[in-house]
Each structure stands twice: as C-alpha cells, then as structure tokens.
Scaffold this motif. Structure first.
Motif, short mmCIF file in Angstrom:
data_model
loop_
_atom_site.label_atom_id
_atom_site.label_comp_id
_atom_site.label_asym_id
_atom_site.label_seq_id
_atom_site.Cartn_x
_atom_site.Cartn_y
_atom_site.Cartn_z
N ASP A 32 12.88 4.83 8.60
CA ASP A 32 13.85 4.49 7.56
C ASP A 32 13.65 5.34 6.31
O ASP A 32 14.60 5.87 5.74
CB ASP A 32 13.72 3.01 7.18
N LEU A 33 12.42 5.45 5.90
CA LEU A 33 12.10 6.12 4.65
C LEU A 33 12.52 7.59 4.67
O LEU A 33 12.91 8.14 3.63
CB LEU A 33 10.58 6.03 4.43
N ARG B 82 18.73 5.16 -2.58
CA ARG B 82 17.47 4.77 -3.20
C ARG B 82 16.35 4.54 -2.19
O ARG B 82 15.18 4.67 -2.52
CB ARG B 82 17.67 3.51 -4.04
N ASP B 83 16.70 4.21 -0.94
CA ASP B 83 15.66 3.90 0.04
C ASP B 83 15.04 5.14 0.66
O ASP B 83 13.96 5.07 1.25
CB ASP B 83 16.23 3.01 1.15
N ARG B 84 15.72 6.28 0.59
CA ARG B 84 15.18 7.48 1.21
C ARG B 84 14.15 8.12 0.28
O ARG B 84 14.40 8.29 -0.90
CB ARG B 84 16.30 8.48 1.52
N GLY C 138 -5.79 -3.37 7.56
CA GLY C 138 -4.47 -3.43 8.14
C GLY C 138 -4.37 -2.56 9.37
O GLY C 138 -5.30 -1.83 9.73
N ILE C 139 -3.22 -2.62 10.03
CA ILE C 139 -2.94 -1.77 11.18
C ILE C 139 -2.17 -0.56 10.69
O ILE C 139 -1.06 -0.68 10.18
CB ILE C 139 -2.11 -2.52 12.24
N PRO C 140 -2.75 0.65 10.81
CA PRO C 140 -2.06 1.84 10.32
C PRO C 140 -1.05 2.36 11.32
O PRO C 140 -1.28 2.36 12.53
CB PRO C 140 -3.20 2.83 10.11
N MET C 141 0.08 2.83 10.80
CA MET C 141 1.08 3.49 11.62
C MET C 141 1.44 4.82 10.99
O MET C 141 1.62 4.91 9.77
CB MET C 141 2.34 2.65 11.74
N ILE C 142 1.52 5.87 11.80
CA ILE C 142 2.02 7.14 11.29
C ILE C 142 3.31 7.48 12.02
O ILE C 142 3.53 7.08 13.17
CB ILE C 142 0.99 8.28 11.43
N PHE C 143 4.18 8.21 11.34
CA PHE C 143 5.47 8.61 11.88
C PHE C 143 5.37 10.03 12.41
O PHE C 143 4.65 10.87 11.87
CB PHE C 143 6.55 8.52 10.80
N LEU D 224 0.84 -1.20 0.00
CA LEU D 224 0.00 0.00 0.00
C LEU D 224 0.87 1.25 0.00
O LEU D 224 0.58 2.22 -0.72
CB LEU D 224 -0.92 -0.01 1.22
N ARG D 225 1.92 1.24 0.79
CA ARG D 225 2.81 2.40 0.86
C ARG D 225 3.37 2.76 -0.52
O ARG D 225 3.31 3.91 -0.96
CB ARG D 225 3.97 2.10 1.82
#
Length: 658
Positions: free
Chosen positions: A443-444, A452-454, A488-493, A395-396
């Motif tokens: 991480d993101l 590439r991961d950022r 799903g279980i949502p998580m926010i940063f 989904l992300r």
C-alpha cells in the motif's frame, strides 16, 4: 429417496463435490424460483430449453439451499448454475467453484475438481513459531519471471505462480522463513493488486499456466523436488490451476518456508458481471442490499459483505477453511478487518479466528485492524476478536519520521523519544511478537495510490536527491536494522532487501517500475551490498533467540547525538543482546562513546552495519572482537563500556554465552 437427492442433506458441502459415482451440487439461493445445474452443457443460450429439464433441476430445502446428486460426473467436467429469479434469469458461476475455465471469463464454466488429487510431500514440515517469523511480501504478477535463456519476461506478460518457484532458493538463502503473496483469488481483468476478488474459491487464472506451456515449469519443479530426494512429478500433477499453487506451497515447505495467504473478507469486487456472486438468486434490483451476499456499503470500489447473514459468514469461513485444509497454507493475513468490525462483522471475526485456530492451531492469523483500541484485534474473546497478530504502524511511522529528520543535516536534532516509545508498543504483554511490523509494504509504495498514503521507499526517503548516496544507503541500513532487531514480527516488501528505491505497480506494462533484479545480479554494487547486509542480519535474528524474545529495555536515548540503544533478552533465560543505532553523520572514534551494558565482562560485536558499505568496507570502524563492559553504572545499567560507534550505523553486541 429419489436418485437426485441421494447424498444430499444439510451436511452436504456447498459447490461441486465428487463422490464415488458422481457429484453433488449444492448452492444457496433463497429467493430463486428455480436453479438448474448445467454439466458439460454446450450451446449455452441457444439450448436453454434443453437445459431446463427435470434431471437438471436442483431441489430446494427449507433453508434456501438447492441441491442435487448427478451421477457420472468426473473431475474435469464443466458446469454452471442456471438461476431463475424474480428479477432475471441466466447463468451463474458457482461461488464455491475451485477452478474456472481459462477461456471466456467471466462468461465461462466452472470445473469440477478433486481437492485430494495432489500428492503432497510436506508431511514433515512444521511452520515456525509465531515469534520466529520473518515475512517477505510480494505480488505474484510482477515479482519475477525469466525464460530458459535467462531473459526477464515480466514486461511482456503477467507472471505466474510457477515463475515464483525460481525464487524459493533465493528466499532460503536470504533468511526469510515465511512468504506472503498478495491475494490470488480470481479477480476481473489481468492486472490488479488482488483486493477486488470476485470468485473467492478460484485462483487467479492469469497467475496459472496452460497445459501446453507446462514443460519448462515441470523441469524446474522437479529440479527442486529431486534436490530434496523426492521422485519427479508427472505432468498431470501441475496441469490444474489449484495444483500449480499447491506445488508452489509444497516446495516452499520442503525448503523450510511457510506460506501466509492474503485474504479479503471485508468486501468483494470492483466490478461484478452478470454471472458473478452478486444478485446470485436474481432478485429484482432495488439496491445492493438486495444482492444476497452484499450490502450497499462501498469499500475500495467494491461491496461490503452482509455479515449479519449466517450464510454469508459461513461462506467466508468455508473459504478460509479450504485454504488451510486444501492448500496447506500456514497462515492468513486478513485485509482491513477494521471494515469488518465497523460493518457488523465483529462476531463473524471471532468465529473466523476460532474456526481456523481449531482446524490448524499452528496457522498464524494476522489482522489488519486499525481500530481505536487495536489491542482488541488480538485480545481473547469476549473483549477481542481473537486473532494472533495485529498490524502496527507505530514503529513504521516513527522510523520514517526519524529518517526524514536526518535530512536536516548534521546539526539537525533528531527526536528519538518517539522511536523509543514505538519500540515498546505492543498489542499484548507478554506477547510482543503480536505486533506485525514493517517499514515498506504494498500500500505504502503503490505507484497508482497517489495521495497522502503513498510514501517513498526508504532509500529515497533517506536521500531524495540520490537514493544511492552514502546518506541513503547507510540510513536505510539503520532503518532495516531496527526493524529486524525490534520486537514484533518483521515483514519486508519485495526489493527492500536490496535497496530498491522506486514505487511499484501491478501493471507489467511499466518495466521501469518493476523490481530491478539485474541490479542485484551484478549491475549495482550498492544493491548487492545491501542484500548481503539484510541477509546476514536476518540470519542473526534467527541465530539469537533474544531478538525474537520478550525482553526489552530501551535504556539509552540521546537526541543530540542521535543515538539509541536497547537490550533484548529471554525472560528467565538471559542470553542478552544489546543493539546500538546511530543516525549521527560523524563517527565516535577510539571507543569514545559510553553506553550502559546489562552486565560486566566481555561482549562480542556480532554485527556491524558499517562493514557492508562498499563491501568489504576498507575504512570500517567498530569494535573488532568486542568490548569489555568494565565501566561504571550507566543508563540505569549495572555496567558500561566505551565503544567506537560508526556514523549512521547499527551495532549488535552479545554476551559470550548468548
């Protein structure tokens, strides 16, 4: 039986454990020649000869464990092991040490602790059901800290866990019911994301407050306690490092918030010092495969654990057990289980999940597992590892791709098919809640994690030229709205809830990268509007069980119109909710957009993201009071309604009886 071996047997816990008239000390060092315990020893290297006396010598058993009972030991006493090996000799910190001395780390003593000395208040707390969780991830060291005058002091020092108690009421108001701090096990240095722990049983000392600085924090703790009808705590209840974490968890529980700890069992380090767990029995260096607890495999700059050794597996399981039992945590987030599985730790992961579930079935176990068959992370034994919830990037990534496509302008075609497929993705069916969902995480967004991961914050992704433009804020609302209404279980940063738009760092010496709380506190209306939007949507998710249920039908996908709609419901219970999301830059006015509905009759419009733009949006478009689903069958649904659909918006409809 010699006095030294009283209370010491194969069932004696490892580490320092207080009993009625002293303490047992027990450690694993199979190849050591001698192991001594130094209790309240001063002088260190200058008095090694006096330390190496028979009354300090631990006795080795047939399995490589050394133990001794020492009379007269009390809570607060200091100790270290002195290990004589075939390769070297010297002090070692206890791998099971509950606390370490504030001064001198890594050349410091361990502290004898009584885990039961904190008086908990959370006996009536029950963590949310797994499918009810809404998780907030944050980093203790840079999250939030203000002095008595309300000044932000984060740029001057590492934040403390007791600073974070000032945000508990904020979380309650926001609507999250679980928080997930990044790892807080002791690591080398002041600043870190926490994934390089070296002393796994000890909390990070830089997150703790010294005794002389506790008065301010005690007043804050007691304000929250007395507001819930409890007596204030005496100062000695928060003097210890462990107790400062316990009082944070205790207060979270009193205010209805679960605490999920982030643990790293795939590797340890970064750096190791001579007194660390590495080469604990002081064998000669040949390779890191000879380092007792580790292999020579590298991950994230550290060393992968030797999962093939039962003693290492037990060490990590004991750590999880201590967090659940002693800290009263409500769940564990396991970092990079992929590395564990790929390094011979599959059976260890199964044992870990089973043990924690046996001890506390209500504790959610979240696995960051990126294997090719991700369902195996949450599948039952023998096919799976048996964790409760698994990370998902489906989904992300699809949401981020869709938001990026909208930057092509109003005529760009947006492919919502991949978003439809992502909404259906799950690790288990039934069990859609087993997918752990986010669109931002540590991480993101890590400033130091170039490559590439950022990826940018959602607001900056939605409009790279201006993260405060209508395009940025409205698209960000759609993205966050879909996260909070999806299965799903949502998580926010941290900061996502109020449109923080920059990367973050674990180093407080970069104040321009800290979460900008002042923006939320009156200096940026866009932030306060986004915060209101997120808060009310979180509470909507908590109000309507269908948004946390199993039912899902993505019945409308129109790529040219950039519109997607899906139904959520409770199997055998109904209580349907319908979500319509538009990434179209124009509004469909005057109820000109037809969408299928799962049943006829009146449907309330219970949420409209357009209201929150320039709150209260004087030009808001929508379906005030709701719509009548009295149209013909549509989108495979038995009924339909024509709705007004604002540009870049998210609408939620519910049956009158939902």
């Amino acid at each position: 039986m010699p006095t030294s071996q009283q209370h010491v047997n194969t069932d004696t816990p490892l580490g320092a454990n207080l009993i009625a008239d002293g303490a047992t000390f027990r450690t694993w060092a199979p190849s050591a020649l001698e192991v001594y315990v130094a209790v309240n020893h001063t002088g260190q290297n200058s008095s090694i000869d006096s330390l190496k006396s028979p009354e300090n010598l631990l006795i080795k058993d047939a399995n490589g464990y050394w133990g001794r009972f020492v009379p007269g030991v009390r809570a607060g006493d200091l100790y270290r092991f002195y290990v004589v090996g075939t390769g070297s000799k010297g002090f070692k910190r206890d791998p099971y040490a509950r606390e370490l001395e504030f001064d001198g780390y890594p050349d410091c003593d361990c502290i004898v602790c009584e885990p039961a000395n904190y008086q908990w208040h959370d006996v009536d707390f029950h963590p949310p059901a797994f499918n009810d969780l809404i998780v907030y991830q944050f980093h203790i060291g840079v999250f939030y800290a203000k002095d008595d005058n309300g000044n932000d002091i984060r740029q001057h020092r590492v934040n403390k866990i007791l600073d974070v108690i000032d945000r508990i009421e904020y979380w309650v108001d926001l609507g999250v019911n679980a928080v997930m701090p990044l790892p807080f096990q002791e690591y080398q240095g002041e600043n870190s994301l926490g994934y390089n722990g070296t002393d796994l049983f000890s909390p990070e000392m830089d997150y703790c407050v010294r005794k002389n600085d506790l008065a301010l924090y005690l007043a804050r703790v007691n304000r929250l306690l007395t507001a819930k009808g409890y007596d204030p705590l005496p100062a000695n209840q928060i003097e210890g490092q462990i107790n400062q974490f316990k009082v944070f968890i205790d207060l979270c529980h009193l205010y209805g918030i679960a605490v999920i700890t982030d643990v790293v069992y795939n590797h340890a380090g970064g750096g190791f010092d001579d007194q660390s767990i590495k080469f604990f029995d002081r064998q000669p260096y040949t390779s890191d495969n000879n380092s007792l607890y580790f292999t020579d495999q590298d991950h994230a700059g550290g060393r992968v654990f030797a999962f093939w050794k039962k003693e290492v597996r037990q060490f990590l399981i004991d750590n999880a057990t201590a967090l659940v039992k002693e800290y009263h945590v409500d769940g564990l987030r396991y970092d990079q289980v992929t590395v564990i599985a790929d390094s011979g730790g599959w059976n260890f992961a199964q044992d870990l999940a089973n043990t924690v579930r046996f001890i506390k079935p209500s504790a959610v176990q979240i696995a960051e597992y990126w294997g090719n068959e991700r369902w195996k992370g949450v599948a039952a034994l023998p096919d799976g590892m048996g964790f409760d919830v698994g990370y998902s990037d489906v989904l992300r990534d699809s949401l981020r791709e869709v938001i990026a496509e909208t930057m092509g302008g109003s005529v760009a075609r947006v492919n919502l098919d991949k978003l439809r497929d992502a909404l259906y993705f799950t690790h288990k069916n039934p069990g859609r809640w087993t997918a752990f969902q986010c669109i931002e995480n540590h991480d993101l967004l890590d400033f130091n994690h170039a490559g590439r991961d950022r990826q940018p914050r959602i607001a900056a992704l939605a409009d790279p030229s201006n993260a405060r433009s209508w395009y940025a804020r409205s698209r960000a609302k759609v993205a966050t709205g879909l996260l909070l209404t999806a299965p799903g279980i949502p998580m926010i940063f941290m900061g996502q809830e109020f449109l923080e738009d920059k990367y973050w760092t674990d180093w407080p010496g970069r104040p321009e990268l800290l979460i900008w709380w002042e923006g939320l506190e009156g200096k940026d209306k866009v932030m306060s509007d986004q915060h209101r939007f997120t808060r009310e949507l979180m509470w909507l998710r908590r109000k309507y069980p269908a948004l946390r249920g199993e039912g899902l039908n993505v019945h409308h996908v129109h790529n040219d119109n950039r519109v997607i709609a899906f139904q959520r419901w409770l199997p055998r219970g109904g209580r349907d909710v319908l979500i319509v999301a538009s990434l179209n830059e124009r509004t469909f006015y005057n109820r000109s957009y037809r969408v299928g509905f799962p049943g006829g009759g009146h449907w309330q419009e219970v949420f409209n993201s357009d209201i929150y733009d320039e709150w209260f949006n004087p030009n808001v478009q929508g379906n005030f009071g709701g719509v009548m689903a009295d149209g013909p069958p549509w989108d495979g649904m038995p009924s339909s309604a024509q709705i007004t659909l604002p540009a870049n918006s998210l609408l939620v409809f519910a049956r009158d009886n939902a």
